[in-house]
Design a protein around this motif. Structure first.
Motif, PDB file in Angstrom:
ATOM      1  N   ARG A  14      -4.823  -3.021  -0.506  1.00 62.00           N
ATOM      2  CA  ARG A  14      -4.722  -1.910  -1.416  1.00 62.00           C
ATOM      3  C   ARG A  14      -4.959  -0.652  -0.619  1.00 62.00           C
ATOM      4  NH1 ARG A  14      -3.256   0.569  -5.677  1.00 62.00           N
ATOM      5  NH2 ARG A  14      -4.922   1.431  -6.917  1.00 62.00           N
ATOM      6  N   GLN A  15      -5.845  -0.691   0.075  1.00 54.17           N
ATOM      7  CA  GLN A  15      -6.424   0.368   0.739  1.00 54.17           C
ATOM      8  C   GLN A  15      -5.182   1.237   1.540  1.00 54.17           C
ATOM      9  OE1 GLN A  15     -10.006   0.832   2.746  1.00 54.17           O
ATOM     10  NE2 GLN A  15     -11.167  -0.313   1.531  1.00 54.17           N
ATOM     11  N   GLY A  16      -4.634   0.172   2.404  1.00 53.16           N
ATOM     12  CA  GLY A  16      -3.268   0.643   2.917  1.00 53.16           C
ATOM     13  C   GLY A  16      -2.385   1.076   2.136  1.00 53.16           C
ATOM     14  N   TYR A  17      -2.046   0.570   0.916  1.00 57.04           N
ATOM     15  CA  TYR A  17      -1.049   1.117   0.026  1.00 57.04           C
ATOM     16  C   TYR A  17      -1.388   2.872  -0.471  1.00 57.04           C
ATOM     17  CZ  TYR A  17       1.151   2.119  -4.394  1.00 57.04           C
ATOM     18  OH  TYR A  17       1.841   2.873  -5.300  1.00 57.04           O
ATOM     19  N   ILE A  18      -2.726   2.807  -0.571  1.00 55.11           N
ATOM     20  CA  ILE A  18      -3.348   4.146  -1.100  1.00 55.11           C
ATOM     21  C   ILE A  18      -3.170   5.241   0.157  1.00 55.11           C
ATOM     22  CG2 ILE A  18      -5.303   5.337  -1.680  1.00 55.11           C
ATOM     23  CD1 ILE A  18      -6.184   2.731  -3.230  1.00 55.11           C
ATOM     24  N   TYR A  19      -3.583   4.624   1.361  1.00 54.19           N
ATOM     25  CA  TYR A  19      -3.525   5.641   2.405  1.00 54.19           C
ATOM     26  C   TYR A  19      -2.130   5.991   2.788  1.00 54.19           C
ATOM     27  CZ  TYR A  19      -3.703   7.130   7.323  1.00 54.19           C
ATOM     28  OH  TYR A  19      -3.384   7.946   8.604  1.00 54.19           O
ATOM     29  N   PHE A  20      -1.320   4.998   2.707  1.00 55.65           N
ATOM     30  CA  PHE A  20       0.201   5.505   3.052  1.00 55.65           C
ATOM     31  C   PHE A  20       0.987   6.316   2.092  1.00 55.65           C
ATOM     32  CE2 PHE A  20      -0.819   2.158   6.464  1.00 55.65           C
ATOM     33  CZ  PHE A  20      -0.416   2.966   7.338  1.00 55.65           C
ATOM     34  N   THR A  21       0.700   5.927   0.940  1.00 53.53           N
ATOM     35  CA  THR A  21       1.313   6.760  -0.405  1.00 53.53           C
ATOM     36  C   THR A  21       0.732   8.086  -0.190  1.00 53.53           C
ATOM     37  OG1 THR A  21       1.545   4.660  -1.617  1.00 53.53           O
ATOM     38  CG2 THR A  21       1.220   6.854  -2.542  1.00 53.53           C
ATOM     39  N   SER A  22      -0.665   8.091   0.200  1.00 50.26           N
ATOM     40  CA  SER A  22      -1.276   9.534   0.046  1.00 50.26           C
ATOM     41  C   SER A  22      -0.527  10.382   1.063  1.00 50.26           C
ATOM     42  CB  SER A  22      -2.653   9.645   0.107  1.00 50.26           C
ATOM     43  OG  SER A  22      -3.123   8.771  -1.128  1.00 50.26           O
ATOM     44  N   ARG A  23      -0.362   9.884   2.273  1.00 49.44           N
ATOM     45  CA  ARG A  23       0.360  10.287   3.289  1.00 49.44           C
ATOM     46  C   ARG A  23       1.594  10.798   3.308  1.00 49.44           C
ATOM     47  NH1 ARG A  23      -2.374  10.439   8.557  1.00 49.44           N
ATOM     48  NH2 ARG A  23      -0.797  11.857   8.925  1.00 49.44           N
ATOM     49  N   ARG A  24       2.480  10.260   2.314  1.00 51.06           N
ATOM     50  CA  ARG A  24       3.844  10.377   2.239  1.00 51.06           C
ATOM     51  C   ARG A  24       3.804  11.418   1.060  1.00 51.06           C
ATOM     52  NH1 ARG A  24       6.413   6.660  -0.035  1.00 51.06           N
ATOM     53  NH2 ARG A  24       8.404   7.500   0.237  1.00 51.06           N
ATOM     54  N   TYR A  25       2.891  12.119   0.751  1.00 54.26           N
ATOM     55  CA  TYR A  25       2.854  13.118  -0.538  1.00 54.26           C
ATOM     56  C   TYR A  25       3.843  13.764  -0.905  1.00 54.26           C
ATOM     57  CZ  TYR A  25       1.268  16.927  -3.353  1.00 54.26           C
ATOM     58  OH  TYR A  25       1.245  17.836  -4.551  1.00 54.26           O
ATOM     59  N   ARG A  26       4.372  14.592   0.514  1.00 48.26           N
ATOM     60  CA  ARG A  26       5.565  15.588   0.268  1.00 48.26           C
ATOM     61  C   ARG A  26       6.876  14.921   0.362  1.00 48.26           C
ATOM     62  NH1 ARG A  26       1.847  18.763   1.278  1.00 48.26           N
ATOM     63  NH2 ARG A  26       0.863  19.674   2.517  1.00 48.26           N
ATOM     64  N   GLU A  27       6.888  13.499   0.370  1.00 46.15           N
ATOM     65  CA  GLU A  27       8.105  12.866   0.092  1.00 46.15           C
ATOM     66  C   GLU A  27       8.244  12.241  -1.232  1.00 46.15           C
ATOM     67  OE1 GLU A  27       8.668   9.742   3.175  1.00 46.15           O
ATOM     68  OE2 GLU A  27       7.679  11.112   4.571  1.00 46.15           O
ATOM     69  N   LEU A  28       7.303  12.328  -1.914  1.00 47.26           N
ATOM     70  CA  LEU A  28       7.010  11.705  -3.232  1.00 47.26           C
ATOM     71  C   LEU A  28       7.677  12.641  -4.343  1.00 47.26           C
ATOM     72  CD1 LEU A  28       3.587  10.386  -3.220  1.00 47.26           C
ATOM     73  CD2 LEU A  28       5.526   8.989  -2.758  1.00 47.26           C
ATOM     74  N   ASP A  29       8.173  12.009  -5.317  1.00 46.36           N
ATOM     75  CA  ASP A  29       8.719  12.717  -6.714  1.00 46.36           C
ATOM     76  C   ASP A  29       7.499  13.636  -7.068  1.00 46.36           C
ATOM     77  OD1 ASP A  29       7.363  11.399  -8.705  1.00 46.36           O
ATOM     78  OD2 ASP A  29       8.875   9.889  -8.621  1.00 46.36           O
ATOM     79  N   GLU A  30       7.907  14.841  -8.022  1.00 47.56           N
ATOM     80  CA  GLU A  30       7.045  15.655  -8.488  1.00 47.56           C
ATOM     81  C   GLU A  30       6.038  14.988  -9.441  1.00 47.56           C
ATOM     82  OE1 GLU A  30       6.977  19.717 -11.414  1.00 47.56           O
ATOM     83  OE2 GLU A  30       8.974  19.180 -10.160  1.00 47.56           O
ATOM     84  N   ALA A  31       6.370  13.791 -10.224  1.00 48.31           N
ATOM     85  CA  ALA A  31       5.427  13.349 -11.143  1.00 48.31           C
ATOM     86  C   ALA A  31       4.335  12.709 -10.155  1.00 48.31           C
ATOM     87  CB  ALA A  31       6.061  12.162 -12.020  1.00 48.31           C
TER      88      ALA A  31
END
Length: 90
Positions: A14-31
């Motif tokens: 879960r922590q890995g998911y949160i870390y890598f999702t957060s680090r990909r912030y600029r690649e994520l959609d606006e929502a």
């Protein structure tokens, strides 16, 4: 670099998911970006910018604490809340 945070009530994956999702912030959609920003605003309080920068970049806690005139333990406390309240899915 991802490191497991023992004080956070979330397992390793879960922590890995949160870390890598957060680090990909600029690649994520606006929502998804808005959800991350709102989480930082909610749990970062007056230090939301430091929290946001910590979870979305590779800036060190020491550098951010100095730049935002805060104690590192305060930043770590905000990060713990961020991780523990991160949505199941963005």
């Amino acid at each position: 670099m991802f490191r497991y945070k023992r004080g956070v009530k979330a397992d390793y994956n879960r922590q890995g998911y949160i870390y890598f999702t957060s680090r990909r912030y600029r690649e994520l959609d606006e929502a998804a970006q808005q959800k991350i920003l709102n989480l930082c605003l909610e749990h970062g309080g007056e230090y939301y910018q430091a929290l946001f920068e910590f979870v979305t970049t590779d800036a060190s806690a020491t550098a951010l604490a100095m730049r935002h005139h805060m104690d590192k333990t305060t930043l770590y406390r905000k990060v713990r809340k961020y991780y523990e309240n991160f949505p199941t899915q963005l």
